[in-house]
Scaffold this active site. Structure first.
Site, PDB file in Angstrom:
ATOM      1  N   ASP A  66       1.359  -7.648   0.572  1.00 52.06           N
ATOM      2  CA  ASP A  66       0.095  -7.129   0.050  1.00 52.06           C
ATOM      3  C   ASP A  66       0.075  -7.264  -1.468  1.00 52.06           C
ATOM      4  OD1 ASP A  66      -0.405  -6.286   2.611  1.00 52.06           O
ATOM      5  OD2 ASP A  66       0.493  -4.325   2.261  1.00 52.06           O
ATOM      6  N   ASP A  72      -1.044   1.622  -7.322  1.00 52.47           N
ATOM      7  CA  ASP A  72       0.058   1.659  -6.341  1.00 52.47           C
ATOM      8  C   ASP A  72       1.385   1.826  -7.049  1.00 52.47           C
ATOM      9  OD1 ASP A  72      -2.048   0.349  -5.069  1.00 52.47           O
ATOM     10  OD2 ASP A  72      -0.702  -0.753  -3.746  1.00 52.47           O
ATOM     11  N   GLU A  95       7.245   1.983   0.807  1.00 54.35           N
ATOM     12  CA  GLU A  95       6.595   0.787   1.350  1.00 54.35           C
ATOM     13  C   GLU A  95       6.492  -0.295   0.279  1.00 54.35           C
ATOM     14  OE1 GLU A  95       3.072  -1.641   2.391  1.00 54.35           O
ATOM     15  OE2 GLU A  95       2.685   0.196   1.306  1.00 54.35           O
ATOM     16  N   GLU A  96       6.505   0.113  -0.984  1.00 51.62           N
ATOM     17  CA  GLU A  96       6.350  -0.846  -2.075  1.00 51.62           C
ATOM     18  C   GLU A  96       7.676  -1.451  -2.543  1.00 51.62           C
ATOM     19  OE1 GLU A  96       3.558  -1.929  -2.883  1.00 51.62           O
ATOM     20  OE2 GLU A  96       2.149  -0.403  -2.217  1.00 51.62           O
ATOM     21  N   ASP A 117       4.707   5.976   1.732  1.00 55.53           N
ATOM     22  CA  ASP A 117       3.745   4.933   1.360  1.00 55.53           C
ATOM     23  C   ASP A 117       2.933   5.553   0.229  1.00 55.53           C
ATOM     24  OD1 ASP A 117       1.799   3.057   1.073  1.00 55.53           O
ATOM     25  OD2 ASP A 117       1.294   2.913   3.199  1.00 55.53           O
ATOM     26  N   LEU A 119       0.519   4.768  -1.924  1.00 55.81           N
ATOM     27  CA  LEU A 119      -0.947   4.713  -2.011  1.00 55.81           C
ATOM     28  C   LEU A 119      -1.454   3.728  -0.965  1.00 55.81           C
ATOM     29  CD1 LEU A 119      -2.719   6.432  -3.724  1.00 55.81           C
ATOM     30  CD2 LEU A 119      -2.973   4.559  -5.319  1.00 55.81           C
ATOM     31  N   ASP A 120      -1.746   4.267   0.192  1.00 55.61           N
ATOM     32  CA  ASP A 120      -2.175   3.432   1.302  1.00 55.61           C
ATOM     33  C   ASP A 120      -3.678   3.169   1.213  1.00 55.61           C
ATOM     34  OD1 ASP A 120      -1.287   2.290   3.959  1.00 55.61           O
ATOM     35  OD2 ASP A 120      -3.079   3.401   4.496  1.00 55.61           O
ATOM     36  N   GLU A 280       4.111   4.635   8.035  1.00 53.66           N
ATOM     37  CA  GLU A 280       2.764   4.958   8.515  1.00 53.66           C
ATOM     38  C   GLU A 280       2.805   5.512   9.942  1.00 53.66           C
ATOM     39  OE1 GLU A 280       1.421   0.930   7.560  1.00 53.66           O
ATOM     40  OE2 GLU A 280       0.095   1.725   6.022  1.00 53.66           O
TER      41      GLU A 280
HETATM   42  P1  AFP Z   1      -4.615  -2.217   2.181  1.00 56.42           P
HETATM   43  O1  AFP Z   1      -3.580  -1.338   1.495  1.00 56.42           O
HETATM   44  O2  AFP Z   1      -4.374  -3.678   2.017  1.00 56.42           O
HETATM   45  O3  AFP Z   1      -6.007  -1.809   1.850  1.00 56.42           O
HETATM   46  O4  AFP Z   1      -4.383  -1.962   3.734  1.00 56.42           O
HETATM   47  C1  AFP Z   1      -4.649  -0.716   4.261  1.00 56.42           C
HETATM   48  C2  AFP Z   1      -3.955  -0.594   5.573  1.00 56.42           C
HETATM   49  O5  AFP Z   1      -2.570  -0.733   5.446  1.00 56.42           O
HETATM   50  C3  AFP Z   1      -4.299   0.722   6.259  1.00 56.42           C
HETATM   51  O6  AFP Z   1      -4.549   1.766   5.364  1.00 56.42           O
HETATM   52  C4  AFP Z   1      -5.510   0.386   7.071  1.00 56.42           C
HETATM   53  O7  AFP Z   1      -5.632   1.192   8.213  1.00 56.42           O
HETATM   54  C5  AFP Z   1      -5.307  -1.052   7.431  1.00 56.42           C
HETATM   55  O8  AFP Z   1      -4.408  -1.603   6.462  1.00 56.42           O
HETATM   56  C6  AFP Z   1      -6.581  -1.838   7.415  1.00 56.42           C
HETATM   57  O9  AFP Z   1      -6.310  -3.158   7.749  1.00 56.42           O
HETATM   58  P2  AFP Z   1      -7.508  -4.228   7.991  1.00 56.42           P
HETATM   59  O10 AFP Z   1      -8.106  -4.512   6.663  1.00 56.42           O
HETATM   60  O11 AFP Z   1      -6.800  -5.403   8.592  1.00 56.42           O
HETATM   61  O12 AFP Z   1      -8.458  -3.599   8.950  1.00 56.42           O
END
Ligand code: AFP
Length: 338
Positions: A66, A72, A95-96, A117, A119-120, A280
């Site tokens: 990512d 983050d 996670e980072e 994690d 900053l998810d 997660e």
């Molecule tokens: P980002 O950190 O790239 O925004 O991803 C967020 C994530 O890890 C989680 O929070 C979401 O539920 C999921 O990915 C969303 O994934 P999609 O964009 O593939 O739906």
């Protein structure tokens, strides 16, 4: 009970929980306060993100591929710095970060292990959509010296505590130590998390289904049938409304409060889906199970999965118990879903 002159701060709540365990040393309570401190610092940074120069992607890419954004990185360091100097933790895994980070050599290693994690939902930062922090606490299993990878690779059933912080319209911290799931709202005027959602119970049947339906053509026919059943109804299963933010903490929180099922299944790009078991899947499974819900990978209970790798991914089916059981029965081939 909350009155104008009596509020239950998270500190009071944690202390009351600690008294239920006469053998407790207070380390876990203090570790939870340390997490509260990190949550408040991250919350302050998130609230000011549009005003200070911390939006936008940095040039680094994390171990899961990512794009890491500035916030983050700040959140990652904030959690680490809030936890690593207290003597309560022996190793941290984020996670980072590619590898577990043992506490500094001059700090006595503590008995707890924290995976997080920071900053998810980072792709939502720039567009002012809710994001979150997820944490998981295990007891150390190795002895002597700094904590090791083996301390991090524990199944969800071994979790001592887990929770998340949601930076939404307000900042909330929701956590469990295995005695129910409880939610606290940050009162920014006094800088304290106050008990706002004691003993959260997720509705047995949800009104929402949450899944990235743009992946439809990448799913197996079984996954397609399950999602179609939630969308259109199937026998006694009533059709549901769709809600998908793409920010896991926000999607889980909404479903926890209002009832619903979140799915991130495997697909043709990744048989194990996108989400990580240790940062997660497992902590959120603990939170949701303690609220009366369920979480599986489509076959197995998430909490039972023994991790082999720090950053391993898992399909995730999580939320209202009856809905998760329906999806899991269908996905593990016991019954047809449509
Ligand atoms: P980002 O950190 O790239 O925004 O991803 C967020 C994530 O890890 C989680 O929070 C979401 O539920 C999921 O990915 C969303 O994934 P999609 O964009 O593939 O739906």
């Amino acid at each position: 009970m909350t009155t104008p002159t009596s509020v239950t701060t998270i500190e009071r709540f944690i202390l009351e929980q600690e008294r239920l365990h006469p053998e407790a040393t207070g380390d876990l309570s203090n570790l939870l306060y340390d997490i509260c401190l990190a949550a408040k610092i991250i919350s302050r940074n998130v609230r000011r993100a549009g005003l200070t120069d911390i939006l936008g992607g940095s040039t680094t890419v994390n171990v899961s591929g990512d794009l890491q954004q500035k916030l983050d990185l700040i959140a990652n360091e904030t959690v680490r710095n809030s936890l690593q100097f207290t003597g309560r933790v022996c190793v941290l895994a984020s996670e980072e970060d590619d590898e577990p980070v043992p506490v500094p050599a001059n700090v006595p290693p503590g008995k707890y292990v924290v995976l997080y994690d920071p900053l998810d939902g980072s792709s939502n930062i720039d567009v002012n959509v809710s994001i979150g922090t997820i944490f998981a606490i295990h007891r150390r299993v190795t002895t002597g010296g700094p904590g090791k990878l083996a301390d991090c690779l524990q199944a969800g059933t071994k979790l001592v505590a887990a929770g998340y912080i949601l930076y939404g319209s307000s900042t909330m911290l929701v956590y469990t130590t295995g005695n129910g799931t409880h939610g606290f709202t940050l009162d920014p005027t006094i800088g304290e998390f106050l008990l706002s959602h004691p003993h959260i119970r997720i509705p047995e049947v949800g009104k929402y289904y949450s899944v990235n339906e743009s992946n439809w053509n990448k799913w197996s026919p079984t996954t397609q049938r399950v999602v179609a059943a939630f969308k259109n109804g199937d026998g006694p299963l009533k059709s549901k409304n769709a809600r998908y933010i793409g920010s896991l903490v926000a999607d889980i929180h909404r479903n926890l409060i209002s009832g619903g099922i979140f799915l991130y299944p495997g697909d043709t790009r990744s048989a194990q889906g996108k989400l990580r078991l240790l940062y997660e899947g497992a902590p959120l499974a603990f939170v949701v199970e303690q609220a009366g819900g369920a979480a599986t990978d489509g076959r197995r209970r998430i909490m039972d999965i023994a991790p082999a790798d720090l950053h391993q991914r898992t399909p995730l089916v999580i939320g209202s118990r009856s809905d998760v059981e329906f999806a899991t029965r269908a996905m593990s081939g016991e019954v047809g879903a449509a």
